[in-house]
Scaffold this motif. Structure first.
Motif, PDB file in Angstrom:
ATOM      1  N   GLY A  42      -9.287 -12.694  13.744  1.00  0.00           N
ATOM      2  CA  GLY A  42      -9.468 -13.114  15.391  1.00  0.00           C
ATOM      3  C   GLY A  42      -8.960 -11.774  16.000  1.00  0.00           C
ATOM      4  O   GLY A  42      -8.205 -11.781  16.815  1.00  0.00           O
ATOM      5  N   GLY A  43      -9.414 -10.726  15.580  1.00  0.00           N
ATOM      6  CA  GLY A  43      -9.377  -9.509  16.247  1.00  0.00           C
ATOM      7  C   GLY A  43      -8.086  -8.804  15.660  1.00  0.00           C
ATOM      8  O   GLY A  43      -7.467  -7.569  16.050  1.00  0.00           O
ATOM      9  N   GLU A  44      -7.293  -9.286  14.867  1.00  0.00           N
ATOM     10  CA  GLU A  44      -6.073  -8.617  14.163  1.00  0.00           C
ATOM     11  C   GLU A  44      -6.449  -7.713  13.373  1.00  0.00           C
ATOM     12  O   GLU A  44      -7.265  -7.548  12.376  1.00  0.00           O
ATOM     13  CB  GLU A  44      -5.433  -9.899  13.457  1.00  0.00           C
ATOM     14  N   ALA A  45      -5.745  -6.617  13.647  1.00  0.00           N
ATOM     15  CA  ALA A  45      -6.354  -5.054  12.844  1.00  0.00           C
ATOM     16  C   ALA A  45      -4.958  -4.864  11.981  1.00  0.00           C
ATOM     17  O   ALA A  45      -5.035  -3.772  11.468  1.00  0.00           O
ATOM     18  CB  ALA A  45      -6.849  -4.264  13.671  1.00  0.00           C
ATOM     19  N   SER A  46      -3.810  -5.150  12.228  1.00  0.00           N
ATOM     20  CA  SER A  46      -2.626  -4.636  11.381  1.00  0.00           C
ATOM     21  C   SER A  46      -2.611  -4.919   9.986  1.00  0.00           C
ATOM     22  O   SER A  46      -3.204  -5.811   9.433  1.00  0.00           O
ATOM     23  CB  SER A  46      -1.280  -5.384  12.113  1.00  0.00           C
ATOM     24  N   VAL A  47      -1.784  -4.379   9.322  1.00  0.00           N
ATOM     25  CA  VAL A  47      -1.322  -4.128   7.808  1.00  0.00           C
ATOM     26  C   VAL A  47      -0.656  -5.700   7.644  1.00  0.00           C
ATOM     27  O   VAL A  47      -1.175  -6.404   6.553  1.00  0.00           O
ATOM     28  CB  VAL A  47      -0.489  -3.178   7.417  1.00  0.00           C
ATOM     29  N   THR A  48       0.088  -5.863   8.401  1.00  0.00           N
ATOM     30  CA  THR A  48       1.079  -7.079   8.387  1.00  0.00           C
ATOM     31  C   THR A  48       0.055  -8.296   8.389  1.00  0.00           C
ATOM     32  O   THR A  48      -0.003  -9.360   7.665  1.00  0.00           O
ATOM     33  CB  THR A  48       1.887  -7.295   9.506  1.00  0.00           C
ATOM     34  N   GLY A  49      -1.051  -8.213   9.331  1.00  0.00           N
ATOM     35  CA  GLY A  49      -2.174  -9.421   9.584  1.00  0.00           C
ATOM     36  C   GLY A  49      -3.030  -9.632   8.409  1.00  0.00           C
ATOM     37  O   GLY A  49      -3.111 -10.657   7.811  1.00  0.00           O
ATOM     38  N   SER A  50      -3.260  -8.534   7.883  1.00  0.00           N
ATOM     39  CA  SER A  50      -4.331  -8.257   6.615  1.00  0.00           C
ATOM     40  C   SER A  50      -3.455  -8.916   5.315  1.00  0.00           C
ATOM     41  O   SER A  50      -4.049  -9.673   4.884  1.00  0.00           O
ATOM     42  CB  SER A  50      -4.748  -6.939   6.234  1.00  0.00           C
ATOM     43  N   LEU A  51      -2.245  -8.571   5.127  1.00  0.00           N
ATOM     44  CA  LEU A  51      -1.387  -9.014   4.123  1.00  0.00           C
ATOM     45  C   LEU A  51      -1.059 -10.617   4.224  1.00  0.00           C
ATOM     46  O   LEU A  51      -1.407 -11.372   3.279  1.00  0.00           O
ATOM     47  CB  LEU A  51      -0.254  -8.175   3.833  1.00  0.00           C
ATOM     48  N   LEU A  52      -0.914 -11.094   5.389  1.00  0.00           N
ATOM     49  CA  LEU A  52      -0.808 -12.464   5.764  1.00  0.00           C
ATOM     50  C   LEU A  52      -2.055 -13.179   5.318  1.00  0.00           C
ATOM     51  O   LEU A  52      -1.917 -14.308   4.697  1.00  0.00           O
ATOM     52  CB  LEU A  52      -0.458 -12.712   7.220  1.00  0.00           C
ATOM     53  N   ILE A  53      -3.236 -12.684   5.867  1.00  0.00           N
ATOM     54  CA  ILE A  53      -4.375 -13.233   5.600  1.00  0.00           C
ATOM     55  C   ILE A  53      -4.796 -13.443   3.918  1.00  0.00           C
ATOM     56  O   ILE A  53      -4.919 -14.491   3.338  1.00  0.00           O
ATOM     57  CB  ILE A  53      -5.458 -12.848   6.203  1.00  0.00           C
ATOM     58  N   ALA A  54      -4.433 -12.255   3.285  1.00  0.00           N
ATOM     59  CA  ALA A  54      -4.629 -12.190   1.753  1.00  0.00           C
ATOM     60  C   ALA A  54      -3.722 -13.138   1.124  1.00  0.00           C
ATOM     61  O   ALA A  54      -4.178 -13.896   0.322  1.00  0.00           O
ATOM     62  CB  ALA A  54      -4.358 -10.748   1.412  1.00  0.00           C
ATOM     63  N   ALA A  55      -2.578 -13.112   1.625  1.00  0.00           N
ATOM     64  CA  ALA A  55      -1.495 -14.183   1.004  1.00  0.00           C
ATOM     65  C   ALA A  55      -1.869 -15.691   1.040  1.00  0.00           C
ATOM     66  O   ALA A  55      -1.716 -16.372   0.239  1.00  0.00           O
ATOM     67  CB  ALA A  55      -0.296 -13.710   1.372  1.00  0.00           C
ATOM     68  N   THR A  56      -2.472 -15.907   2.216  1.00  0.00           N
ATOM     69  CA  THR A  56      -2.986 -17.193   2.574  1.00  0.00           C
ATOM     70  C   THR A  56      -4.277 -17.506   1.715  1.00  0.00           C
ATOM     71  O   THR A  56      -4.248 -18.557   1.040  1.00  0.00           O
ATOM     72  CB  THR A  56      -3.304 -17.461   4.081  1.00  0.00           C
TER      73      THR A  56
END
Length: 156
Positions: free
Chosen positions: A58-72
């Motif tokens: 959804g346009g998120e490019a942060s490391v935190t966002g990527s890690l949240l997506i990967a964990a999900t």
């Protein structure tokens, strides 16, 4: 770098939704394991990953966002595995069930075509089982895409 540009729960919802949709699409696409991918299959998987990446983030490019997506995504995969291990119906839907493709020396060509299995794949399975077509008692297309051959018992 670590600040989220969208709410954290939106990333989780997006990842879970995309995971579920892709699971359903891959399940409907047929019985082929990763080791059996043709170049075309591999290309489709690569394009799928590229195609859904914007939907995931959804346009998120942060490391935190990527890690949240990967964990999900990993969590969704673990949940699906847990459910499949506890429910035979869920397991059959998620992983599929074996399909009879030959019996008593007769190969069911229409079943091979319906499951997009080439005659060459069947012949390869026969060679690997050291079995002639007329010696087949049963042959199954397994849920993972492999072909299992059961020979007729030897006659005395």
């Amino acid at each position: 770098m670590f600040d989220l540009s969208v709410p954290w729960w939106e990333l989780l919802a997006r990842a879970a939704l995309v995971y579920g949709a892709l699971l359903a699409m891959v399940r409907v696409s047929g019985k082929r394991s990763v080791g059996q991918f043709t170049p075309f299959d591999l290309l489709v998987v690569m394009l799928l990953s590229e195609g859904v990446s914007n939907g995931l983030t959804g346009g998120e490019a942060s490391v935190t966002g990527s890690l949240l997506i990967a964990a999900t995504l990993i969590g969704c995969n673990a949940l699906v595995g847990f459910i499949a291990s506890r429910s035979r119906k869920a397991e059959a839907w998620i992983e599929g069930t074996p399909v009879l493709i030959a019996r008593d020396g007769r190969v069911f060509e229409h079943t091979l075509r319906a499951h997009r299995v080439g005659r060459g794949d069947m012949e390869k399975a026969l060679r690997e089982a050291d079995c002639r077509e007329q010696d087949v008692q049963y042959a199954f297309l397994e849920a993972d895409g492999n072909i299992s051959i059961l020979k007729k018992p030897p006659t005395a």
